[in-house]
Design an enzyme around this catalytic site. Sequence first.
Site, PDB file in Angstrom:
ATOM      1  N   SER A  65       0.929  -1.340  -0.041  1.00 48.51           N
ATOM      2  CA  SER A  65      -0.007  -0.029   0.179  1.00 48.51           C
ATOM      3  C   SER A  65       0.815   1.294  -0.015  1.00 48.51           C
ATOM      4  CB  SER A  65      -0.856   0.040   1.235  1.00 48.51           C
ATOM      5  OG  SER A  65      -1.793  -1.143   1.309  1.00 48.51           O
TER       6      SER A  65
HETATM    7  N1  SAH Z   1      -1.021  -4.991   4.059  1.00 47.00           N
HETATM    8  C1  SAH Z   1      -0.121  -4.990   2.892  1.00 47.00           C
HETATM    9  C2  SAH Z   1      -0.857  -4.738   1.419  1.00 47.00           C
HETATM   10  C3  SAH Z   1      -1.646  -6.154   1.040  1.00 47.00           C
HETATM   11  S1  SAH Z   1      -2.150  -5.837  -0.562  1.00 47.00           S
HETATM   12  C4  SAH Z   1       1.260  -4.078   2.904  1.00 47.00           C
HETATM   13  O1  SAH Z   1       1.672  -3.761   4.031  1.00 47.00           O
HETATM   14  O2  SAH Z   1       1.596  -3.193   2.080  1.00 47.00           O
HETATM   15  C5  SAH Z   1      -3.455  -7.171  -0.108  1.00 47.00           C
HETATM   16  C6  SAH Z   1      -3.177  -8.509   0.190  1.00 47.00           C
HETATM   17  O3  SAH Z   1      -4.593  -9.045   0.696  1.00 47.00           O
HETATM   18  C7  SAH Z   1      -2.769  -9.467  -1.003  1.00 47.00           C
HETATM   19  O4  SAH Z   1      -1.449  -9.856  -0.672  1.00 47.00           O
HETATM   20  C8  SAH Z   1      -3.611 -10.449  -0.996  1.00 47.00           C
HETATM   21  O5  SAH Z   1      -3.217 -11.795  -1.738  1.00 47.00           O
HETATM   22  C9  SAH Z   1      -4.357 -10.418   0.200  1.00 47.00           C
HETATM   23  N2  SAH Z   1      -5.722 -11.181   0.192  1.00 47.00           N
HETATM   24  C10 SAH Z   1      -6.806 -10.860  -0.548  1.00 47.00           C
HETATM   25  N3  SAH Z   1      -8.094 -11.646  -0.262  1.00 47.00           N
HETATM   26  C11 SAH Z   1      -7.411 -12.271   1.090  1.00 47.00           C
HETATM   27  C12 SAH Z   1      -8.091 -13.063   2.065  1.00 47.00           C
HETATM   28  N4  SAH Z   1      -9.373 -13.438   1.795  1.00 47.00           N
HETATM   29  N5  SAH Z   1      -7.434 -13.527   2.995  1.00 47.00           N
HETATM   30  C13 SAH Z   1      -6.261 -13.265   3.278  1.00 47.00           C
HETATM   31  N6  SAH Z   1      -5.389 -12.209   2.395  1.00 47.00           N
HETATM   32  C14 SAH Z   1      -6.034 -12.007   1.294  1.00 47.00           C
END
Ligand code: SAH
Length: 219
Positions: A65
């Site tokens: 993010s």
């Molecule tokens: N928190 C991260 C951003 C992650 S992007 C940061 O520090 O930058 C969103 C993430 O959510 C992706 O890696 C994706 O694989 C995950 N994701 C999507 N659906 C999900 C679910 N149902 N359970 C767990 N992770 C999920």
Amino acid sequence: MLENKDYAPQCAEMIENQLRRRGISDAAVLAAMTAVPRHEFVPPELRSQAYDDLPLPIGGGQTISQPYMVAAMTAALHLQPGDRVLEIGTGCGYQAAVLSRLVKEVFTIERRPELAAAASAALARLGSPNAHVHCGDGTLGLPELAPFDAILVAAAAPRVPQPLLAQLAEGGRMILPVGDAEHQELRLIEKRGDAFPTKMLEGCRFVPLVGYHGWQEPS
Ligand code: SAH
């Protein structure tokens, strides 16, 4: 290459221009984001852009993010040092590392095994022993470890996943983006007995939350 480069100046500029200037004033959040080496959480070839005002690709179509979004969501939760926090969507682990500096324990769930493994290793290596990575469908939460003082969902939900509401402690807060694939709005929800007063915050764009209480698995 830039392996041993000192990123402190870029980080300081990020704190000043992207966060303080846009209204993030929570000293603990700013200190945590000063302390966490964001460049260690991005792919090596993108290190020089790690502190830019953008989300960046981390593989598998997922992203880390934008710094402002990490700061704004974290600050909105008004975390306390004794809190236990659940994060959905670990990605590379950067948000979890920021949270781990502010609270007692962080439980974070990632659905993609390769990201969960890499994030777990990065968090251990970079000084977040109180962050625990689980692999699975985060829309179900972690009922066996509930309740949580705060829940942060880092992927876009079509609607609020009910199991997560049920896993909030009394007075607990949850922040999540809700909307369609293109555009979502950040919601801040509080648990007050049987009521869940909700504030709409800003517009945003996250990758989809894929799971039982999220979007369907892409075919
Ligand atoms: N928190 C991260 C951003 C992650 S992007 C940061 O520090 O930058 C969103 C993430 O959510 C992706 O890696 C994706 O694989 C995950 N994701 C999507 N659906 C999900 C679910 N149902 N359970 C767990 N992770 C999920």
